[in-house]
Write a protein that holds these residues in place. Sequence first.
Motif, PDB file in Angstrom:
ATOM      1  N   LYS A 192       0.847  -1.197   0.000  1.00  0.00           N
ATOM      2  CA  LYS A 192       0.000   0.000   0.000  1.00  0.00           C
ATOM      3  C   LYS A 192       0.883   1.248   0.000  1.00  0.00           C
ATOM      4  O   LYS A 192       1.968   1.254   0.583  1.00  0.00           O
ATOM      5  CB  LYS A 192      -0.913   0.015   1.236  1.00  0.00           C
ATOM      6  N   SER A 193       0.375   2.296  -0.638  1.00  0.00           N
ATOM      7  CA  SER A 193       1.090   3.572  -0.692  1.00  0.00           C
ATOM      8  C   SER A 193       0.092   4.677  -1.028  1.00  0.00           C
ATOM      9  O   SER A 193      -0.880   4.444  -1.754  1.00  0.00           O
ATOM     10  CB  SER A 193       2.186   3.526  -1.760  1.00  0.00           C
ATOM     11  N   PRO A 194       0.322   5.901  -0.510  1.00  0.00           N
ATOM     12  CA  PRO A 194      -0.560   7.013  -0.894  1.00  0.00           C
ATOM     13  C   PRO A 194      -0.489   7.333  -2.390  1.00  0.00           C
ATOM     14  O   PRO A 194      -1.417   7.931  -2.936  1.00  0.00           O
ATOM     15  CB  PRO A 194      -0.021   8.198  -0.075  1.00  0.00           C
ATOM     16  N   PHE A 195       0.608   6.924  -3.042  1.00  0.00           N
ATOM     17  CA  PHE A 195       0.839   7.338  -4.421  1.00  0.00           C
ATOM     18  C   PHE A 195       0.680   6.208  -5.447  1.00  0.00           C
ATOM     19  O   PHE A 195       0.843   6.440  -6.641  1.00  0.00           O
ATOM     20  CB  PHE A 195       2.247   7.929  -4.548  1.00  0.00           C
ATOM     21  N   TYR A 196       0.368   4.998  -4.972  1.00  0.00           N
ATOM     22  CA  TYR A 196       0.229   3.858  -5.878  1.00  0.00           C
ATOM     23  C   TYR A 196      -1.017   3.055  -5.512  1.00  0.00           C
ATOM     24  O   TYR A 196      -1.476   3.067  -4.361  1.00  0.00           O
ATOM     25  CB  TYR A 196       1.460   2.954  -5.806  1.00  0.00           C
ATOM     26  N   LYS A 197      -1.574   2.351  -6.514  1.00  0.00           N
ATOM     27  CA  LYS A 197      -2.738   1.514  -6.269  1.00  0.00           C
ATOM     28  C   LYS A 197      -2.326   0.322  -5.404  1.00  0.00           C
ATOM     29  O   LYS A 197      -1.196  -0.181  -5.503  1.00  0.00           O
ATOM     30  CB  LYS A 197      -3.308   1.014  -7.603  1.00  0.00           C
ATOM     31  N   ASP A 198      -3.255  -0.145  -4.572  1.00  0.00           N
ATOM     32  CA  ASP A 198      -2.978  -1.326  -3.752  1.00  0.00           C
ATOM     33  C   ASP A 198      -2.616  -2.507  -4.648  1.00  0.00           C
ATOM     34  O   ASP A 198      -3.276  -2.753  -5.674  1.00  0.00           O
ATOM     35  CB  ASP A 198      -4.197  -1.683  -2.904  1.00  0.00           C
ATOM     36  N   THR A 199      -1.581  -3.230  -4.273  1.00  0.00           N
ATOM     37  CA  THR A 199      -1.092  -4.346  -5.085  1.00  0.00           C
ATOM     38  C   THR A 199      -0.885  -5.573  -4.209  1.00  0.00           C
ATOM     39  O   THR A 199      -0.194  -5.499  -3.184  1.00  0.00           O
ATOM     40  CB  THR A 199       0.246  -3.982  -5.768  1.00  0.00           C
ATOM     41  N   ILE A 200      -1.503  -6.696  -4.589  1.00  0.00           N
ATOM     42  CA  ILE A 200      -1.300  -7.973  -3.898  1.00  0.00           C
ATOM     43  C   ILE A 200      -0.435  -8.856  -4.787  1.00  0.00           C
ATOM     44  O   ILE A 200      -0.698  -9.006  -5.979  1.00  0.00           O
ATOM     45  CB  ILE A 200      -2.638  -8.658  -3.578  1.00  0.00           C
ATOM     46  N   VAL A 201       0.606  -9.439  -4.210  1.00  0.00           N
ATOM     47  CA  VAL A 201       1.545 -10.225  -5.007  1.00  0.00           C
ATOM     48  C   VAL A 201       2.099 -11.378  -4.164  1.00  0.00           C
ATOM     49  O   VAL A 201       2.188 -11.277  -2.939  1.00  0.00           O
ATOM     50  CB  VAL A 201       2.697  -9.327  -5.516  1.00  0.00           C
ATOM     51  N   GLN A 202       2.444 -12.469  -4.843  1.00  0.00           N
ATOM     52  CA  GLN A 202       3.052 -13.629  -4.187  1.00  0.00           C
ATOM     53  C   GLN A 202       4.572 -13.514  -4.320  1.00  0.00           C
ATOM     54  O   GLN A 202       5.108 -13.452  -5.432  1.00  0.00           O
ATOM     55  CB  GLN A 202       2.567 -14.929  -4.840  1.00  0.00           C
ATOM     56  N   ILE A 203       5.276 -13.464  -3.182  1.00  0.00           N
ATOM     57  CA  ILE A 203       6.724 -13.338  -3.181  1.00  0.00           C
ATOM     58  C   ILE A 203       7.351 -14.716  -2.967  1.00  0.00           C
ATOM     59  O   ILE A 203       7.033 -15.405  -1.990  1.00  0.00           O
ATOM     60  CB  ILE A 203       7.200 -12.386  -2.065  1.00  0.00           C
ATOM     61  N   PRO A 204       8.250 -15.162  -3.858  1.00  0.00           N
ATOM     62  CA  PRO A 204       8.895 -16.467  -3.678  1.00  0.00           C
ATOM     63  C   PRO A 204       9.888 -16.429  -2.518  1.00  0.00           C
ATOM     64  O   PRO A 204      10.343 -15.352  -2.124  1.00  0.00           O
ATOM     65  CB  PRO A 204       9.615 -16.689  -5.013  1.00  0.00           C
ATOM     66  N   PRO A 205      10.260 -17.584  -1.967  1.00  0.00           N
ATOM     67  CA  PRO A 205      11.242 -17.609  -0.876  1.00  0.00           C
ATOM     68  C   PRO A 205      12.564 -16.996  -1.326  1.00  0.00           C
ATOM     69  O   PRO A 205      13.032 -17.257  -2.438  1.00  0.00           O
ATOM     70  CB  PRO A 205      11.398 -19.102  -0.568  1.00  0.00           C
ATOM     71  N   SER A 206      13.152 -16.173  -0.467  1.00  0.00           N
ATOM     72  CA  SER A 206      14.406 -15.517  -0.831  1.00  0.00           C
ATOM     73  C   SER A 206      15.535 -16.513  -1.016  1.00  0.00           C
ATOM     74  O   SER A 206      16.490 -16.259  -1.751  1.00  0.00           O
ATOM     75  CB  SER A 206      14.780 -14.486   0.237  1.00  0.00           C
ATOM     76  N   SER A 207      15.433 -17.670  -0.352  1.00  0.00           N
ATOM     77  CA  SER A 207      16.492 -18.682  -0.471  1.00  0.00           C
ATOM     78  C   SER A 207      16.473 -19.375  -1.827  1.00  0.00           C
ATOM     79  O   SER A 207      17.434 -20.060  -2.178  1.00  0.00           O
ATOM     80  CB  SER A 207      16.336 -19.721   0.646  1.00  0.00           C
ATOM     81  N   SER A 208      15.390 -19.196  -2.603  1.00  0.00           N
ATOM     82  CA  SER A 208      15.269 -19.920  -3.874  1.00  0.00           C
ATOM     83  C   SER A 208      15.536 -19.029  -5.094  1.00  0.00           C
ATOM     84  O   SER A 208      15.437 -19.503  -6.217  1.00  0.00           O
ATOM     85  CB  SER A 208      13.865 -20.526  -3.994  1.00  0.00           C
ATOM     86  N   VAL A 209      15.850 -17.742  -4.882  1.00  0.00           N
ATOM     87  CA  VAL A 209      16.066 -16.837  -6.016  1.00  0.00           C
ATOM     88  C   VAL A 209      17.447 -16.199  -5.921  1.00  0.00           C
ATOM     89  O   VAL A 209      17.998 -16.026  -4.833  1.00  0.00           O
ATOM     90  CB  VAL A 209      14.981 -15.734  -6.070  1.00  0.00           C
ATOM     91  N   GLN A 210      18.010 -15.881  -7.081  1.00  0.00           N
ATOM     92  CA  GLN A 210      19.329 -15.271  -7.129  1.00  0.00           C
ATOM     93  C   GLN A 210      19.257 -13.747  -7.042  1.00  0.00           C
ATOM     94  O   GLN A 210      20.153 -13.110  -6.503  1.00  0.00           O
ATOM     95  CB  GLN A 210      20.033 -15.667  -8.445  1.00  0.00           C
ATOM     96  N   THR A 211      18.196 -13.177  -7.597  1.00  0.00           N
ATOM     97  CA  THR A 211      18.025 -11.719  -7.562  1.00  0.00           C
ATOM     98  C   THR A 211      16.661 -11.391  -6.980  1.00  0.00           C
ATOM     99  O   THR A 211      15.714 -12.187  -7.096  1.00  0.00           O
ATOM    100  CB  THR A 211      18.120 -11.119  -8.983  1.00  0.00           C
ATOM    101  N   PRO A 212      16.528 -10.240  -6.358  1.00  0.00           N
ATOM    102  CA  PRO A 212      15.231  -9.869  -5.767  1.00  0.00           C
ATOM    103  C   PRO A 212      14.137  -9.793  -6.826  1.00  0.00           C
ATOM    104  O   PRO A 212      14.360  -9.249  -7.906  1.00  0.00           O
ATOM    105  CB  PRO A 212      15.497  -8.488  -5.158  1.00  0.00           C
ATOM    106  N   PRO A 213      12.961 -10.369  -6.562  1.00  0.00           N
ATOM    107  CA  PRO A 213      11.851 -10.242  -7.517  1.00  0.00           C
ATOM    108  C   PRO A 213      11.400  -8.797  -7.631  1.00  0.00           C
ATOM    109  O   PRO A 213      11.536  -8.014  -6.697  1.00  0.00           O
ATOM    110  CB  PRO A 213      10.758 -11.120  -6.888  1.00  0.00           C
ATOM    111  N   VAL A 214      10.866  -8.457  -8.785  1.00  0.00           N
ATOM    112  CA  VAL A 214      10.403  -7.099  -9.030  1.00  0.00           C
ATOM    113  C   VAL A 214       8.883  -7.034  -8.854  1.00  0.00           C
ATOM    114  O   VAL A 214       8.155  -7.838  -9.443  1.00  0.00           O
ATOM    115  CB  VAL A 214      10.783  -6.633 -10.447  1.00  0.00           C
TER     116      VAL A 214
END
Length: 307
Positions: A192-214
């Motif tokens: 959530k942010s005053p300047f952006y629309k509410d966004t729901i997203v599924q974040i993968p485990p950090s241990s399984s990715v090489q770079t941060p998801p966007v």
Amino acid sequence: MNEMQHFQELKRRVLERYRQDYPYFQGDWKTFSSQDILNLIALLEKECKETVSEKWIYTHLKPETNSKLPRKNMLHVLCRFVGVSSWDEFIYAPLATNAVIVSKDVTNRSKRGYFWGIGTGFLLLALGYFIWPEKKVTKMPPVKLQNQYTQETVDSTEVQVFDATNTTAVKPMTPQQFEAKVREKPLKVLVKSPFYKDTIVQIPPSSSVQTPPVVTLQPDDYAMMVKAFLKADITDWQKRKMQLQHILSDELQVMVMLKDGLGTEFYNKPQFVQKLTIPTPVLKRWAIVDIKNEPDGRLKAIRIKQE
């Protein structure tokens, strides 16, 4: 002379000091216009590095008589403005003349104290940096926030992240909590942010990715415009006024939380439009913390804090 009489004298000397910068003003507080108030606010910020609200001036300086004294910290600000170091000094120092005398020695001592304070602050920060090295790095959540249209990185201080795994009990998270939860398992989050629309997203485990998801966020164009108006110098006030009339709801309610617990100011649509089309240094110290929209996207409620 009692304290209330001293305050009336201080008000008179504030007017005298104001005339040094605006000699064409020859009236009194009763004839002190809204433009004069904006000028005085800018002068106080320039000379004393302090912010005073329009409401405060209307409450304490505009009346011919006062039933009670303002808070002492604000009295100190006015005293410094007229060349006296504090309210206590103003009360006990003899008033030898009715003219405003801005002492160069007081000014120089104030400057020396100001720079001494800055030097001391830097020294303490440096000591803190070396004494507590484990606190100098704060890990950010393993995710990159990005503007959907510009692909620019979104300032993480402008967003809040919530655990949306249980949709009936959405909970806010600190960066540390988010990092701990997403370390070994996927996590459903609400951004959530005053300047952006509410966004729901599924974040993968950090241990399984090489770079941060966007995570791409869709900007609220109207909220972005108001944000820009607060910070940008005006070039075409008539155009800005027309834009504000279009993006703000007729039922707009704006709440400004003043610094140091001095209270809250409220604005309706005409008042807020006028505020944003006559820029002052105060506007650049405003930060939007929450916005609510009408179904058609127009802004119907804005909450602002004074920094």
